[in-house]
Write a protein that holds these residues in place. Structure first.
Motif, PDB file in Angstrom:
ATOM      1  N   SER A   2      36.651  62.655  26.349  1.00 56.68           N
ATOM      2  CA  SER A   2      35.335  62.896  26.923  1.00 56.68           C
ATOM      3  C   SER A   2      34.377  61.789  26.474  1.00 56.68           C
ATOM      4  N   ALA A   3      33.305  61.640  27.238  1.00 54.79           N
ATOM      5  CA  ALA A   3      32.395  60.532  26.958  1.00 54.79           C
ATOM      6  C   ALA A   3      31.696  60.706  25.615  1.00 54.79           C
ATOM      7  N   SER A   4      31.482  61.968  25.218  1.00 54.65           N
ATOM      8  CA  SER A   4      30.656  62.125  24.023  1.00 54.65           C
ATOM      9  C   SER A   4      31.455  62.477  22.766  1.00 54.65           C
ATOM     10  N   ALA A   5      32.510  63.274  22.932  1.00 52.36           N
ATOM     11  CA  ALA A   5      33.198  63.738  21.728  1.00 52.36           C
ATOM     12  C   ALA A   5      34.105  62.659  21.154  1.00 52.36           C
ATOM     13  N   VAL A   6      34.208  62.623  19.828  1.00 53.91           N
ATOM     14  CA  VAL A   6      35.092  61.649  19.200  1.00 53.91           C
ATOM     15  C   VAL A   6      36.466  62.264  19.053  1.00 53.91           C
ATOM     16  N   ALA A 173      21.629  52.169  16.607  1.00 53.11           N
ATOM     17  CA  ALA A 173      21.598  53.611  16.874  1.00 53.11           C
ATOM     18  C   ALA A 173      20.157  54.072  17.048  1.00 53.11           C
ATOM     19  N   THR A 174      19.906  54.817  18.110  1.00 56.98           N
ATOM     20  CA  THR A 174      18.613  55.503  18.216  1.00 56.98           C
ATOM     21  C   THR A 174      18.805  56.963  17.793  1.00 56.98           C
ATOM     22  N   GLU A 175      20.049  57.435  17.837  1.00 56.49           N
ATOM     23  CA  GLU A 175      20.393  58.744  17.275  1.00 56.49           C
ATOM     24  C   GLU A 175      21.832  58.669  16.781  1.00 56.49           C
ATOM     25  N   ILE A 176      22.190  59.576  15.878  1.00 61.24           N
ATOM     26  CA  ILE A 176      23.487  59.464  15.198  1.00 61.24           C
ATOM     27  C   ILE A 176      24.664  59.609  16.166  1.00 61.24           C
ATOM     28  N   VAL A 177      24.465  60.313  17.275  1.00 62.56           N
ATOM     29  CA  VAL A 177      25.572  60.497  18.226  1.00 62.56           C
ATOM     30  C   VAL A 177      25.983  59.171  18.881  1.00 62.56           C
ATOM     31  N   ASP A 178      25.113  58.158  18.818  1.00 62.90           N
ATOM     32  CA  ASP A 178      25.483  56.843  19.379  1.00 62.90           C
ATOM     33  C   ASP A 178      26.731  56.279  18.701  1.00 62.90           C
ATOM     34  N   VAL A 179      26.897  56.615  17.427  1.00 63.88           N
ATOM     35  CA  VAL A 179      28.017  56.038  16.663  1.00 63.88           C
ATOM     36  C   VAL A 179      29.360  56.513  17.225  1.00 63.88           C
ATOM     37  N   ALA A 180      29.356  57.711  17.824  1.00 62.07           N
ATOM     38  CA  ALA A 180      30.604  58.266  18.372  1.00 62.07           C
ATOM     39  C   ALA A 180      31.210  57.306  19.404  1.00 62.07           C
ATOM     40  N   ARG A 181      30.353  56.641  20.169  1.00 65.15           N
ATOM     41  CA  ARG A 181      30.868  55.709  21.194  1.00 65.15           C
ATOM     42  C   ARG A 181      31.519  54.495  20.532  1.00 65.15           C
ATOM     43  N   GLY A 250      41.426  56.612   5.412  1.00 62.95           N
ATOM     44  CA  GLY A 250      42.421  56.261   6.429  1.00 62.95           C
ATOM     45  C   GLY A 250      42.315  57.226   7.592  1.00 62.95           C
ATOM     46  N   PRO A 251      43.242  57.125   8.554  1.00 58.79           N
ATOM     47  CA  PRO A 251      43.161  57.972   9.750  1.00 58.79           C
ATOM     48  C   PRO A 251      43.166  59.469   9.450  1.00 58.79           C
ATOM     49  N   ASP A 252      43.841  59.864   8.356  1.00 62.05           N
ATOM     50  CA  ASP A 252      43.932  61.304   8.050  1.00 62.05           C
ATOM     51  C   ASP A 252      42.793  61.818   7.192  1.00 62.05           C
ATOM     52  N   THR A 253      41.922  60.930   6.759  1.00 57.76           N
ATOM     53  CA  THR A 253      40.837  61.352   5.865  1.00 57.76           C
ATOM     54  C   THR A 253      39.887  62.301   6.604  1.00 57.76           C
ATOM     55  N   LYS A 254      39.638  63.452   6.002  1.00 66.51           N
ATOM     56  CA  LYS A 254      38.685  64.402   6.588  1.00 66.51           C
ATOM     57  C   LYS A 254      37.262  63.950   6.278  1.00 66.51           C
ATOM     58  N   VAL A 255      36.353  64.221   7.209  1.00 67.89           N
ATOM     59  CA  VAL A 255      34.962  63.824   7.024  1.00 67.89           C
ATOM     60  C   VAL A 255      34.098  65.062   6.769  1.00 67.89           C
ATOM     61  N   PHE A 256      33.342  65.005   5.673  1.00 67.06           N
ATOM     62  CA  PHE A 256      32.344  66.023   5.364  1.00 67.06           C
ATOM     63  C   PHE A 256      31.015  65.297   5.186  1.00 67.06           C
ATOM     64  N   GLY A 257      29.923  66.056   5.131  1.00 68.26           N
ATOM     65  CA  GLY A 257      28.667  65.365   4.880  1.00 68.26           C
ATOM     66  C   GLY A 257      27.491  66.301   4.895  1.00 68.26           C
ATOM     67  N   TYR A 300      30.432  65.436  17.396  1.00 66.81           N
ATOM     68  CA  TYR A 300      31.446  65.241  16.350  1.00 66.81           C
ATOM     69  C   TYR A 300      32.244  66.539  16.225  1.00 66.81           C
ATOM     70  N   SER A 301      32.995  66.842  17.275  1.00 64.60           N
ATOM     71  CA  SER A 301      33.638  68.155  17.376  1.00 64.60           C
ATOM     72  C   SER A 301      35.131  68.109  17.072  1.00 64.60           C
ATOM     73  N   SER A 302      35.648  66.944  16.673  1.00 67.88           N
ATOM     74  CA  SER A 302      37.092  66.883  16.398  1.00 67.88           C
ATOM     75  C   SER A 302      37.373  67.523  15.035  1.00 67.88           C
ATOM     76  N   PRO A 303      38.637  67.934  14.819  1.00 62.51           N
ATOM     77  CA  PRO A 303      38.981  68.555  13.523  1.00 62.51           C
ATOM     78  C   PRO A 303      38.732  67.615  12.339  1.00 62.51           C
ATOM     79  N   ASP A 304      38.648  66.299  12.608  1.00 59.14           N
ATOM     80  CA  ASP A 304      38.396  65.347  11.525  1.00 59.14           C
ATOM     81  C   ASP A 304      37.062  65.601  10.840  1.00 59.14           C
ATOM     82  N   PHE A 305      36.080  66.081  11.608  1.00 62.98           N
ATOM     83  CA  PHE A 305      34.771  66.380  11.031  1.00 62.98           C
ATOM     84  C   PHE A 305      34.820  67.838  10.580  1.00 62.98           C
TER      85      PHE A 305
END
Ligand code: NAP
Length: 539
Positions: A2-6, A173-181, A250-257, A300-305
């Motif tokens: 999808s255009a927005s989700a990572v 970035a004007t908003e954090i969701v820009d980074v997803a692209r 790495g690719p498997d690293t989970k993201v929290f924040g 940021y709806s993927s299981p990685d986040f």
């Protein structure tokens, strides 16, 4: 995709790929100082140093480049001579600039950067004479926004077509969701085996600088020290390496924040990253500067986040954004912890409540003899200043423990609203000054008054503090606020917000990792937070 989700990072494609390099921009005005910056960059553990030739005053290529590129070099060199029209400081013709870059190649520079707008012209001049050992980075900088994923994809193709060895795209970035692209583009390039540096500038783009190793970014920039950044919101190389543990991402690293606005004052990244590292949990914890919580969570709806802490001003909106909310958090009306379950659903909790109340109870127990069979808060008059997320958690918790709760707040209507919910009286801040109906009262400040940098402010006069036996302050930067100092001088038992902070974070750690927290280990990490020299995320 999808255009927005990572999409989740590509674990398989990531296996065995080269690690993301940490590059320190050398920005000194004099060649010898710039050469010294290279040595300093090597000492902090960087992989590459960028020589920003456009920063040098009175730069003379034939005189200065042999000094800057003298062998043996402490680090591989990336040579950049950025013109004003691309955000740099060089204000001359292209030809002398090109000649300087070609000389850098001859002298053994490992990387040379040329802007996309003039890449064809440069390639023509180079006419196949680029040394094998030198990689050409063709770069594009957008200081206004981050284009659509499709436009970014086209830009990659355009840069590739110039004959670039490495594509570099920096947007804003004007908003954090820009980074997803940008993350999508990194994933796409990884699939196609196109080496790419993809970064998003500005504080709202900060996560691109830390998380690019997860998506296969070739390189990320980290300044030598605060004040020496070559782009807005660039972290220091030391923070990338030590605080964010970037080599382990790495690719498997989970993201929290931590989701907040502002979020730069938070010490949660230091605490959680160190706690993750201490138990070998493959995860990174970053600050998320978020304007719109719902949009952030749906992007940021993927299981990685995998999980989030929530702070000002998002704790109440978080209740609405979660698929399920723990009943206590729902009663309080504030969520400070969000966990993504394996089925993708977001579950909200409140660990502030237990953290604050248990800290106050233990503070009282340590200072006076109490009946171990009941809470020392039972039957006490408990005054809460503030009616926001923390105020609600404290008021609800004290009520649960059998205290009689009074709410005082700047906006009186909000005090009334919370007081009605809890079943107690509401006061204005002016009324609080002369409020002394009985002895042994407990005070809890849950406003930001007294928080760094406004450390000389306090929510209540020292005179009024004489009425309290116990004083708690949710503010934890500094550890000893003016409120606590004056309360102690008046003879009250004081409980620091740092204790609440540690305990709410312990609760979050358990939710995030599914592991029991090791109290002693966690406290040892938290103790270092009070050290003024500690690394701090900068947003
Ligand atoms: P919040 O939801 O935004 O609520 C802020 C409260 O403070 C509101 O009641 C607000 O009054 C009041 N307030 C703000 N500025 C004020 C001022 N200049 N004068 C008087 N009242 C003022 O924020 P929150 O999430 O509850 O957090 C509040 C504080 O607690 C922050 O400093 C935060 O760092 C701290 N905190 C600490 C911990 C910890 O672990 N130690 C955990 C959570 C929060 P109005 O209603 O009039 O706007």
């Amino acid at each position: 995709m999808s255009a927005s989700a990572v999409a989740p990072a590509m674990a398989a494609a990531g296996a065995g790929r080269p690690r993301t390099l940490v590059c320190v921009p050398a920005t000194a005005r004099a060649p010898r100082e710039m050469a010294a910056e290279l040595a300093a960059a090597a000492a902090v553990g960087a992989d590459v140093a960028e020589l920003r030739l456009d920063r040098l005053a009175g730069f003379a290529p034939r005189r200065d480049l042999p000094v800057l590129l003298a062998e043996p070099r402490p680090l591989p060199a990336l040579v950049t001579y950025r013109p004003k029209w691309e955000g740099g400081e060089y204000d001359g013709e292209d030809e002398p600039r090109f000649e300087a870059l070609m000389l850098a190649m001859e002298l053994g520079a490992e990387y040379v950067d040329i802007e996309l707008k003039v890449a064809d012209k440069f390639m023509k001049l180079l006419s196949g004479k680029k040394p094998e050992s030198c990689k050409l980075i063709v770069s594009s900088h957008n200081y206004e926004n981050t284009p659509s994923a499709e436009e970014l994809g086209n830009l990659v193709a355009q840069i590739k077509a110039t004959g670039a060895d490495i594509v570099k795209i920096a947007t804003t970035a004007t908003e954090i969701v820009d980074v997803a692209r940008m993350f999508q583009i990194l994933i796409h390039c990884q699939e196609k085996q196109v080496p790419i540096i993809g970064l998003v500038m500005n504080d709202r783009g900060f996560i691109s600088r830390v998380l690019c190793p997860k998506y296969g970014g070739y390189l990320t920039f980290g300044s030598l020290e605060k004040g020496k950044e070559s782009a807005p919101a660039q972290p220091t190389a030391a923070d990338l390496i030590n605080l964010y543990n970037i080599r382990a991402i790495g690719p498997d690293t989970k993201v929290f924040g931590i989701i907040g606005k502002p979020v730069g004052h938070s010490k949660s990244p230091i605490l959680h990253n160190e706690a993750f590292r201490s138990v070998g949990f493959n995860a990174v914890y970053v600050p998320f500067l978020v304007d719109d919580l719902a949009k952030f969570l749906s992007t940021y709806s993927s299981p990685d986040f995998a999980g989030f802490s929530c702070t000002i001003p998002h704790k109440e909106a978080a209740v609405r954004c979660c698929d399920e909310v723990d009943p206590i958090a729902r009663d309080i009306g504030a969520v400070n912890t969000i966990v993504r379950r394996p089925d993708g659903k977001l579950v909200g909790y409140n660990t502030d409540y237990v953290g604050a109340i248990s800290a106050i109870e233990d503070g009282i127990r340590e200072s006076q003899p109490t009946d171990p069979s009941t809470s020392p808060l039972a039957g006490k008059l408990f005054v809460v200043i503030g009616a926001g997320g923390a105020g609600k958690a404290l008021a609800y918790g004290a009520k649960e423990k059998g205290a009689r709760v009074v709410i005082a707040n700047r906006t009186f209507a909000r005090a009334q609203e919370l007081a009605n919910l809890i079943g107690g009286p509401a006061l204005t801040l002016a009324e609080l000054e002369n409020y002394h109906p009985e002895e042994g009262m407990i005070l809890a400040n849950t406003t930001a008054i007294g928080m760094h940098p406004n450390i000389n402010e306090t929510p209540l006069s020292k005179q009024a503090l004489k009425s309290y036996a116990v004083v708690f302050d949710a503010v934890y930067t500094p550890k000893e606020t003016r409120l606590l100092r004056e309360a102690a001088e008046c003879g009250a038992t004081v409980v620091s917000g740092l204790e609440m902070f540690i305990r709410q974070a312990m609760g979050q750690f358990e939710h995030f990792t599914g592991m029991p927290v090791d109290d002693d280990k966690f406290r040892a990490i938290a103790d270092s937070l009070d050290n003024p020299n500690i690394m701090k995320p900068r947003l």
